[in-house]
Design a protein around this motif. Structure first.
Motif, PDB file in Angstrom:
ATOM      1  N   GLN A  55      58.160  78.681  40.975  1.00 39.90           N
ATOM      2  CA  GLN A  55      59.384  77.946  41.255  1.00 39.90           C
ATOM      3  C   GLN A  55      59.556  76.791  40.274  1.00 39.90           C
ATOM      4  OE1 GLN A  55      61.874  78.675  43.642  1.00 39.90           O
ATOM      5  NE2 GLN A  55      62.891  77.171  42.336  1.00 39.90           N
ATOM      6  N   ASN A  56      58.451  76.099  39.980  1.00 37.82           N
ATOM      7  CA  ASN A  56      58.501  74.993  39.016  1.00 37.82           C
ATOM      8  C   ASN A  56      58.912  75.493  37.629  1.00 37.82           C
ATOM      9  OD1 ASN A  56      57.757  73.153  40.944  1.00 37.82           O
ATOM     10  ND2 ASN A  56      55.620  73.077  40.345  1.00 37.82           N
ATOM     11  N   LYS A  57      58.407  76.664  37.272  1.00 38.96           N
ATOM     12  CA  LYS A  57      58.766  77.239  35.973  1.00 38.96           C
ATOM     13  C   LYS A  57      60.265  77.533  35.916  1.00 38.96           C
ATOM     14  CE  LYS A  57      58.024  81.239  32.990  1.00 38.96           C
ATOM     15  NZ  LYS A  57      57.350  82.543  32.825  1.00 38.96           N
ATOM     16  N   GLU A  58      60.792  78.122  36.974  1.00 39.89           N
ATOM     17  CA  GLU A  58      62.227  78.412  37.031  1.00 39.89           C
ATOM     18  C   GLU A  58      63.047  77.128  36.943  1.00 39.89           C
ATOM     19  OE1 GLU A  58      63.122  80.683  40.482  1.00 39.89           O
ATOM     20  OE2 GLU A  58      61.846  82.376  39.913  1.00 39.89           O
ATOM     21  N   ASP A  59      62.604  76.077  37.651  1.00 44.57           N
ATOM     22  CA  ASP A  59      63.326  74.801  37.626  1.00 44.57           C
ATOM     23  C   ASP A  59      63.261  74.147  36.243  1.00 44.57           C
ATOM     24  OD1 ASP A  59      64.057  75.137  40.212  1.00 44.57           O
ATOM     25  OD2 ASP A  59      62.592  73.758  41.062  1.00 44.57           O
ATOM     26  N   LEU A  60      62.113  74.273  35.577  1.00 45.76           N
ATOM     27  CA  LEU A  60      61.984  73.703  34.231  1.00 45.76           C
ATOM     28  C   LEU A  60      62.905  74.414  33.241  1.00 45.76           C
ATOM     29  CD1 LEU A  60      58.139  73.094  33.985  1.00 45.76           C
ATOM     30  CD2 LEU A  60      59.916  71.361  33.693  1.00 45.76           C
ATOM     31  N   ILE A  61      63.023  75.719  33.391  1.00 40.61           N
ATOM     32  CA  ILE A  61      63.939  76.475  32.525  1.00 40.61           C
ATOM     33  C   ILE A  61      65.378  76.007  32.752  1.00 40.61           C
ATOM     34  CG2 ILE A  61      64.917  78.757  32.094  1.00 40.61           C
ATOM     35  CD1 ILE A  61      62.100  79.900  32.683  1.00 40.61           C
ATOM     36  N   ASP A  72      46.108  82.107  35.171  1.00 41.41           N
ATOM     37  CA  ASP A  72      44.786  81.800  35.720  1.00 41.41           C
ATOM     38  C   ASP A  72      44.721  82.113  37.210  1.00 41.41           C
ATOM     39  OD1 ASP A  72      42.114  80.594  35.533  1.00 41.41           O
ATOM     40  OD2 ASP A  72      42.949  78.980  36.743  1.00 41.41           O
ATOM     41  N   ILE A  73      45.754  81.729  37.952  1.00 43.24           N
ATOM     42  CA  ILE A  73      45.785  81.996  39.397  1.00 43.24           C
ATOM     43  C   ILE A  73      45.879  83.496  39.663  1.00 43.24           C
ATOM     44  CG2 ILE A  73      47.135  81.700  41.514  1.00 43.24           C
ATOM     45  CD1 ILE A  73      47.863  78.908  40.529  1.00 43.24           C
ATOM     46  N   GLU A  74      46.712  84.191  38.880  1.00 42.96           N
ATOM     47  CA  GLU A  74      46.840  85.642  39.053  1.00 42.96           C
ATOM     48  C   GLU A  74      45.499  86.335  38.832  1.00 42.96           C
ATOM     49  OE1 GLU A  74      51.526  86.438  37.827  1.00 42.96           O
ATOM     50  OE2 GLU A  74      49.959  86.477  36.297  1.00 42.96           O
ATOM     51  N   ASN A  75      44.733  85.860  37.844  1.00 50.14           N
ATOM     52  CA  ASN A  75      43.405  86.431  37.588  1.00 50.14           C
ATOM     53  C   ASN A  75      42.455  86.165  38.751  1.00 50.14           C
ATOM     54  OD1 ASN A  75      44.116  87.454  35.078  1.00 50.14           O
ATOM     55  ND2 ASN A  75      43.471  85.619  33.984  1.00 50.14           N
ATOM     56  N   LYS A  76      42.536  84.961  39.318  1.00 44.72           N
ATOM     57  CA  LYS A  76      41.678  84.631  40.453  1.00 44.72           C
ATOM     58  C   LYS A  76      42.024  85.484  41.676  1.00 44.72           C
ATOM     59  CE  LYS A  76      40.610  79.853  39.164  1.00 44.72           C
ATOM     60  NZ  LYS A  76      40.806  78.418  39.505  1.00 44.72           N
ATOM     61  N   ILE A  95      52.395  75.577  32.665  1.00 42.47           N
ATOM     62  CA  ILE A  95      52.556  76.263  33.952  1.00 42.47           C
ATOM     63  C   ILE A  95      52.277  77.754  33.799  1.00 42.47           C
ATOM     64  CG2 ILE A  95      54.293  77.023  35.636  1.00 42.47           C
ATOM     65  CD1 ILE A  95      55.421  74.243  35.633  1.00 42.47           C
ATOM     66  N   GLU A  96      52.738  78.343  32.700  1.00 45.43           N
ATOM     67  CA  GLU A  96      52.480  79.773  32.468  1.00 45.43           C
ATOM     68  C   GLU A  96      50.984  80.050  32.373  1.00 45.43           C
ATOM     69  OE1 GLU A  96      54.792  80.471  28.986  1.00 45.43           O
ATOM     70  OE2 GLU A  96      56.550  81.164  30.104  1.00 45.43           O
ATOM     71  N   ARG A 129      42.698  83.377  49.067  1.00 43.07           N
ATOM     72  CA  ARG A 129      43.809  84.122  48.481  1.00 43.07           C
ATOM     73  C   ARG A 129      45.150  83.568  48.964  1.00 43.07           C
ATOM     74  NH1 ARG A 129      43.991  90.417  49.617  1.00 43.07           N
ATOM     75  NH2 ARG A 129      44.410  89.619  51.709  1.00 43.07           N
ATOM     76  N   GLU A 130      45.251  83.240  50.234  1.00 46.37           N
ATOM     77  CA  GLU A 130      46.483  82.659  50.775  1.00 46.37           C
ATOM     78  C   GLU A 130      46.792  81.323  50.100  1.00 46.37           C
ATOM     79  OE1 GLU A 130      46.072  82.411  54.974  1.00 46.37           O
ATOM     80  OE2 GLU A 130      46.141  84.581  55.295  1.00 46.37           O
ATOM     81  N   ARG A 131      45.752  80.511  49.895  1.00 46.62           N
ATOM     82  CA  ARG A 131      45.931  79.216  49.229  1.00 46.62           C
ATOM     83  C   ARG A 131      46.428  79.411  47.794  1.00 46.62           C
ATOM     84  NH1 ARG A 131      43.501  75.579  45.915  1.00 46.62           N
ATOM     85  NH2 ARG A 131      41.901  77.090  45.349  1.00 46.62           N
ATOM     86  N   LEU A 132      45.816  80.354  47.084  1.00 46.95           N
ATOM     87  CA  LEU A 132      46.207  80.615  45.699  1.00 46.95           C
ATOM     88  C   LEU A 132      47.610  81.210  45.621  1.00 46.95           C
ATOM     89  CD1 LEU A 132      42.855  82.056  44.300  1.00 46.95           C
ATOM     90  CD2 LEU A 132      43.887  79.855  43.733  1.00 46.95           C
ATOM     91  N   GLU A 133      47.954  82.081  46.551  1.00 46.60           N
ATOM     92  CA  GLU A 133      49.286  82.684  46.561  1.00 46.60           C
ATOM     93  C   GLU A 133      50.360  81.623  46.801  1.00 46.60           C
ATOM     94  OE1 GLU A 133      48.852  85.707  49.485  1.00 46.60           O
ATOM     95  OE2 GLU A 133      48.276  87.266  48.033  1.00 46.60           O
ATOM     96  N   LYS A 134      50.042  80.636  47.642  1.00 46.59           N
ATOM     97  CA  LYS A 134      50.977  79.529  47.870  1.00 46.59           C
ATOM     98  C   LYS A 134      51.161  78.716  46.586  1.00 46.59           C
ATOM     99  CE  LYS A 134      51.752  75.431  50.723  1.00 46.59           C
ATOM    100  NZ  LYS A 134      51.205  74.546  51.775  1.00 46.59           N
ATOM    101  N   MET A 135      50.054  78.429  45.898  1.00 47.81           N
ATOM    102  CA  MET A 135      50.127  77.706  44.627  1.00 47.81           C
ATOM    103  C   MET A 135      50.922  78.510  43.600  1.00 47.81           C
ATOM    104  SD  MET A 135      46.243  76.213  44.203  1.00 47.81           S
ATOM    105  CE  MET A 135      46.592  75.700  42.518  1.00 47.81           C
ATOM    106  N   LEU A 136      50.720  79.822  43.596  1.00 51.34           N
ATOM    107  CA  LEU A 136      51.405  80.691  42.645  1.00 51.34           C
ATOM    108  C   LEU A 136      52.914  80.633  42.862  1.00 51.34           C
ATOM    109  CD1 LEU A 136      51.029  82.736  40.364  1.00 51.34           C
ATOM    110  CD2 LEU A 136      50.871  84.526  42.104  1.00 51.34           C
ATOM    111  N   ARG A 137      53.335  80.672  44.122  1.00 54.48           N
ATOM    112  CA  ARG A 137      54.770  80.578  44.425  1.00 54.48           C
ATOM    113  C   ARG A 137      55.341  79.248  43.949  1.00 54.48           C
ATOM    114  NH1 ARG A 137      53.001  83.130  49.238  1.00 54.48           N
ATOM    115  NH2 ARG A 137      52.906  81.121  50.311  1.00 54.48           N
TER     116      ARG A 137
END
Length: 298
Positions: free
Chosen positions: A22-28, A148-152, A142-143, A10-18
């Protein structure tokens, strides 16, 4: 159940999620920067270099267009001068087939120059549009990964929650079998025993020395000595249970029996969970045992 592996994942996935968020915000911000022709990205962003690359290519295309237009203007001036000469001659000699053919060739070249300039302008707009389209595709990808990560993470949280063993009824734990990490538990294996009781009824649990057990019996009167707001209070109860098997304290390696006192008058009024008490069991007319409370059960 050991859930440490679930928590690590869960910690690994939460790090990926963050990182993905952030990448999504930067792409916008990258898309906005390209549309407005001004960078809104932090220079430390991983997409800042991508914007700079876009700007470099855009400047290159604009420079090529400027050079092309400059050359085109000089050529157009030259060709229009030739057409003027041909028109002058046509006035003098009339409809000369050869002159008319020369004029048509020059007119075709002028048309080609104009189309070339228009294509150069379209090329710049095309590059900008394709870049924005690629960014929007990256955002969509990315979305999808974020969902997918949120579901996991939800599945892991559900697995952690379901790994907790809960009793089907209210009561208090009578005993717990020793279970070491990694042990396999087959179906039907008893890991603990819960005695069903009134959830509002306090019970006092304490230790009885090995040599004192013979004098204590279920049903005997017990007196519980506690402190309430600095004053000593004596509550009366009854010995309800004496553990038959001798237990060994892992720290002191001494034997003891578990004793429970219930039916405590005014227990709900004065007793609190985790409170330390002194218990006296009355045998005849004299006190036999004093011991400290280890814990209270509901």
């Amino acid at each position: 159940m050991d859930v440490s592996k679930y928590r690590q994942e869960r910690e690994r996935l939460e790090k990926m999620l963050r990182e993905f968020r952030q990448n999504k915000e930067d792409l916008i911000l990258l898309e906005i920067s390209i549309k407005k022709g001004k960078s809104y990205l932090n220079s430390k962003s991983s997409f800042y270099y991508r914007y700079q690359t876009y700007v470099t290519e855009l400047i290159k295309l604009k420079k090529e267009r400027e050079i092309n237009e400059l050359q085109s203007r000089e050529r157009e001036k030259e060709l229009k001068g030739k057409i003027a000469e041909i028109n002058k001659k046509l006035k003098e000699v009339g409809n000369d087939k050869e002159l008319i053919e020369q004029k048509n060739v020059i007119a075709s070249e002028l048309k080609a120059i104009k189309e070339s300039n228009e294509l150069m302008a379209l090329e710049i707009n095309k590059y900008k549009a394709e870049t924005i389209y690629q960014i929007e595709e990256d955002i969509e990808n990315i979305e999808t990964k974020i969902v997918d990560i949120e579901n996991k993470i939800y599945e892991i949280n559900d697995a952690i929650k379901s790994s907790r063993v809960r009793a089907k009824a209210n009561g208090y734990v009578e005993f717990v079998n020793r279970i070491d990490e990694g042990m396999f538990l087959g179906s039907g294996v008893q890991v603990a025993k819960i005695v069903i009781g009134d959830k509002n009824e306090f019970k006092v649990e304490g230790y009885l020395g090995n040599g004192e057990k013979s004098s204590i019996k279920e049903g005997q009167e017990a007196r519980i000595k506690i402190r309430v707001d600095g004053d000593v209070k004596i509550l009366k109860g009854e010995v309800e249970y004496i553990n038959k098997g001798l237990r060994i304290d892992e720290t002191t390696r001494t034997g003891y029996y578990l004793v429970e006192v219930g039916r405590i008058r005014e227990g709900n009024k004065y007793l609190k969970s985790g409170q330390i008490c002194e218990i006296n069991v009355i045998v005849g007319k004299r006190r036999v045992m004093e011991f400290l409370l280890d814990k209270l059960g509901l």
